[in-house]
Structures are given as structure tokens and as C-alpha cells.
Design an enzyme around this catalytic site. Structure first.
Site, PDB file in Angstrom:
ATOM      1  N   PRO A   9       0.817  -1.218   0.000  1.00  0.00           N
ATOM      2  CA  PRO A   9       0.000   0.000   0.000  1.00  0.00           C
ATOM      3  C   PRO A   9       0.851   1.270   0.000  1.00  0.00           C
ATOM      4  O   PRO A   9       0.339   2.356  -0.254  1.00  0.00           O
ATOM      5  CB  PRO A   9      -0.823  -0.104   1.287  1.00  0.00           C
ATOM      6  CG  PRO A   9      -0.468  -1.370   1.951  1.00  0.00           C
ATOM      7  CD  PRO A   9       0.585  -2.070   1.167  1.00  0.00           C
ATOM      8  N   GLU A  53       3.245  -8.453   8.369  1.00  0.00           N
ATOM      9  CA  GLU A  53       3.451  -6.994   8.402  1.00  0.00           C
ATOM     10  C   GLU A  53       4.318  -6.522   7.241  1.00  0.00           C
ATOM     11  O   GLU A  53       4.650  -5.341   7.161  1.00  0.00           O
ATOM     12  CB  GLU A  53       4.103  -6.580   9.726  1.00  0.00           C
ATOM     13  CG  GLU A  53       3.319  -6.998  10.962  1.00  0.00           C
ATOM     14  CD  GLU A  53       1.893  -6.469  10.959  1.00  0.00           C
ATOM     15  OE1 GLU A  53       1.712  -5.262  10.775  1.00  0.00           O
ATOM     16  OE2 GLU A  53       0.958  -7.287  11.141  1.00  0.00           O
ATOM     17  N   ARG A  67      -2.793  -8.001 -20.721  1.00  0.00           N
ATOM     18  CA  ARG A  67      -3.728  -7.729 -21.821  1.00  0.00           C
ATOM     19  C   ARG A  67      -3.188  -6.696 -22.811  1.00  0.00           C
ATOM     20  O   ARG A  67      -3.765  -6.515 -23.880  1.00  0.00           O
ATOM     21  CB  ARG A  67      -5.096  -7.318 -21.278  1.00  0.00           C
ATOM     22  CG  ARG A  67      -5.107  -6.017 -20.528  1.00  0.00           C
ATOM     23  CD  ARG A  67      -6.463  -5.756 -19.886  1.00  0.00           C
ATOM     24  NE  ARG A  67      -7.517  -5.468 -20.849  1.00  0.00           N
ATOM     25  CZ  ARG A  67      -7.607  -4.322 -21.550  1.00  0.00           C
ATOM     26  NH1 ARG A  67      -6.712  -3.376 -21.391  1.00  0.00           N
ATOM     27  NH2 ARG A  67      -8.589  -4.146 -22.396  1.00  0.00           N
ATOM     28  N   ASP A 117     -10.082   0.635 -25.988  1.00  0.00           N
ATOM     29  CA  ASP A 117     -10.834   0.612 -24.745  1.00  0.00           C
ATOM     30  C   ASP A 117     -10.633   1.842 -23.886  1.00  0.00           C
ATOM     31  O   ASP A 117      -9.833   2.714 -24.157  1.00  0.00           O
ATOM     32  CB  ASP A 117     -10.614  -0.681 -23.955  1.00  0.00           C
ATOM     33  CG  ASP A 117      -9.175  -0.925 -23.585  1.00  0.00           C
ATOM     34  OD1 ASP A 117      -8.789  -2.092 -23.550  1.00  0.00           O
ATOM     35  OD2 ASP A 117      -8.436   0.055 -23.334  1.00  0.00           O
TER      36      ASP A 117
HETATM   37  C1  58G Z   1       0.872  -2.806   5.603  1.00  0.00           C
HETATM   38  C2  58G Z   1       0.307  -4.048   5.746  1.00  0.00           C
HETATM   39  C3  58G Z   1       1.923  -2.635   4.728  1.00  0.00           C
HETATM   40  C4  58G Z   1      -0.509  -4.475  -1.466  1.00  0.00           C
HETATM   41  C5  58G Z   1       0.795  -5.113   5.019  1.00  0.00           C
HETATM   42  C6  58G Z   1       2.412  -3.715   3.992  1.00  0.00           C
HETATM   43  C7  58G Z   1      -0.102  -5.360  -0.492  1.00  0.00           C
HETATM   44  C8  58G Z   1      -2.342  -3.877  -0.091  1.00  0.00           C
HETATM   45  C9  58G Z   1      -1.642  -3.715  -1.272  1.00  0.00           C
HETATM   46  C10 58G Z   1       1.854  -4.952   4.120  1.00  0.00           C
HETATM   47  C11 58G Z   1      -0.847  -5.469   0.670  1.00  0.00           C
HETATM   48  C12 58G Z   1      -2.102  -2.753  -2.309  1.00  0.00           C
HETATM   49  C13 58G Z   1       1.975  -7.446   3.815  1.00  0.00           C
HETATM   50  C14 58G Z   1       0.691  -7.769   3.117  1.00  0.00           C
HETATM   51  C15 58G Z   1       1.920  -6.069   1.887  1.00  0.00           C
HETATM   52  C16 58G Z   1       2.392  -6.099   3.321  1.00  0.00           C
HETATM   53  C17 58G Z   1       0.718  -6.989   1.831  1.00  0.00           C
HETATM   54  N1  58G Z   1      -1.957  -4.724   0.850  1.00  0.00           N
HETATM   55  N2  58G Z   1      -2.960  -1.802  -1.941  1.00  0.00           N
HETATM   56  N3  58G Z   1      -0.491  -6.289   1.714  1.00  0.00           N
HETATM   57  O1  58G Z   1      -1.679  -2.848  -3.440  1.00  0.00           O
END
Ligand code: 58G
Length: 251
Positions: free
Chosen positions: A89, A116, A154, A169
């Protein structure tokens, strides 16, 4: 050119369904898209095959061990020299434009985290690009990795067959897509717009462009806030706005 992707994950089985069907599944069978799945646990060396450990400084959750991930990455990098992409994220938000750039690169390694996330030193040493598929947290990077593979896959030549073509598209021209219709001509007393039955390809093209612009104005006006919109688009924006003024608010 073909696409070659190596995925490092604790759950390679998750990829079987989504990437074995429909358009991406066909492209893999044809060899246009090559996806190698690697189980990170196979690179653990202790007898319990441990891949995570508690965080220094304490707190809840587990962190993926850098030594195991480094072994996995070094191994995969022997055959795939492309950039290492970590799905998180905290990464840049995936857009159509990033997907196009990645389709051109045609080789990359996807690292899927869990718990994490990964040890920061592994990220410093190996990760080239961090991407996010949107502002929300998931339990693992697998779903984002599959989203990325689909969006990039794609765009590879020969992947989309007769069903569709990427240059037509939504988002190719930076606009939302116009409405689509198929048979029957009348459904629940609702007619297909007459212009689409007319056979006038010039008029059809212009109607579709206008409806694309109408949708974009209604739903995503931010997409039209950019320089160098084609004259024809600007003209249709004017046309739609003047029609809306005549209707006078009761919409
Ligand atoms: C906080 C929690 C930071 C990609 C977990 C990182 C991966 C969302 C996305 C993590 C993800 C997205 C562990 C689990 C990354 C790590 C993974 N969550 N929004 N989670 O693309």
C-alpha cells in the site's frame, strides 16, 4: 514481444484460478505470457522452513525474513534480470500508464508480502519499484500481483484476440468508455440507440466519442483536466454542456 514474470509468494496455489482462465489463461497456453511461480518457503533452510520472525522493538505481527527472501530473489534473478516489484500500500498507485510501461519492459519479478511485510533491508537491497493497486490494506500481495499481471498482460501483442483490442478501450484515450449494446434490439421496452443501427461509421464513431465524454464529465471530470485535449473532444464538451444548459437543471 512476450511477457515473462516470476512471482515470489508463500501461496503459489492462489494464482492457479485467476491466471488459468479466459484471456490470460489462453495467452499462457500460447506461450505469449510466461508466469513462473516460486514458493518462498522452498528457500528456507531450517528444518521448520520458517519464513517470518518477530519484529525488533516488539509489537504485534511478524516480518518476513530477509535471508530467506534474498536467497529466493538471487535464484530467480539468474534467469529473470527484470526489475523487482514489491506490492505494498506504500507504493505508487497503479495506473494504465504504469501498466503500459511495464508491458514494454516485458520482464519483471513480483514479490508478494504477508504479515506486516518484509524486512526493510531486503527492500533497500533488492526492490526496484513499489506498487499499490489502491488505498487499502490486504492480507497479502498476491491479489495485487494478479491485478498487475492482468492489467499488463492484456497489453501484450496477441493476448487480446477478437474479443477486444486495447487501443479502443477505456483509458487508452484517457476517457471512460461509451455505453455498449448487443441483441436483442428491444429489451424491456428499451431500444438500442438508432445511430448504432444506421451503418454510418463516421456518425457511430462520433456518437461513441460524445458518450465517452459525457460519461467522463459526469463521473470523472478530473480526467478531462489535462492540456492538449484534441479539438474534437473540446468541441464535444462544449456541445454536451450547451445541451445540458438547455435542459435546465431538471436532470
Ligand atoms: C501494511 C500491511 C503494509 C498491497 C501489510 C504492507 C499489499 C495492499 C496492497 C503490508 C498489501 C495494495 C503485507 C501484506 C503487503 C504487506 C501486503 N496490501 N494496496 N499487503 O496494493
Amino acid at each position: 514481444m512476450a511477457l515473462s514474470i516470476d512471482v515470489l509468494t508463500l501461496f503459489p496455489e492462489m494464482f492457479a484460478g485467476p491466471l488459468s482462465h479466459s484471456i490470460i489463461g489462453r495467452a499462457r497456453k500460447q506461450g505469449i505470457i510466461q508466469i513462473s511461480l516460486w514458493n518462498i518457503r522452498d528457500f528456507a533452510q531450517d528444518k521448520h522452513r520458517i519464513v517470518d520472525d518477530t519484529p525488533y522493538g516488539g509489537g504485534a505481527g511478524m516480518v518476513m525474513k530477509p535471508d530467506v527472501l534474498a536467497r529466493a530473489l538471487e535464484f530467480v534473478q539468474m534467469s529473470n534480470p527484470g526489475p523487482v516489484v514489491y506490492l505494498t500500500p506504500q507504493g505508487r498507485t497503479l495506473t494504465q500508464s504504469i501498466a503500459s510501461d511495464m508491458a514494454v519492459m516485458s520482464q519483471f519479478i513480483l514479490l508478494c508480502g504477508h504479515y506486516e511485510g518484509i524486512d526493510e533491508r531486503l527492500r533497500d537491497l533488492y526492490v526496484d519499484v513499489e506498487l499499490s493497486i489502491g488505498d487499502y490494506v490486504l492480507t497479502g500481495g498476491e491479489l495485487p500481483a494478479m491485478v498487475l499481471i492482468d492489467a499488463v498482460g492484456r497489453l501484450i501483442d496477441g493476448v487480446l484476440g477478437a474479443e477486444a483490442s486495447a487501443p479502443e478501450d477505456s483509458f487508452y484515450n484517457g476517457l471512460l468508455e461509451h455505453p455498449h449494446y448487443t441483441r436483442p434490439r428491444v429489451f424491456c421496452n428499451m431500444e438500442v440507440p438508432a445511430v448504432l443501427l444506421s451503418g454510418h461509421h463516421g456518425q457511430i464513431r462520433r456518437w461513441r466519442l460524445k458518450e465517452s465524454i459525457r460519461r467522463t464529465l459526469q463521473r470523472r471530470p478530473d480526467l478531462l483536466d489535462r492540456p492538449q485535449l484534441p479539438q474534437e473532444v473540446l468541441q464535444l464538451v462544449e456541445e454536451i454542456q450547451s445541451e445540458d444548459r438547455k435542459k435546465g437543471g431538471h436532470v
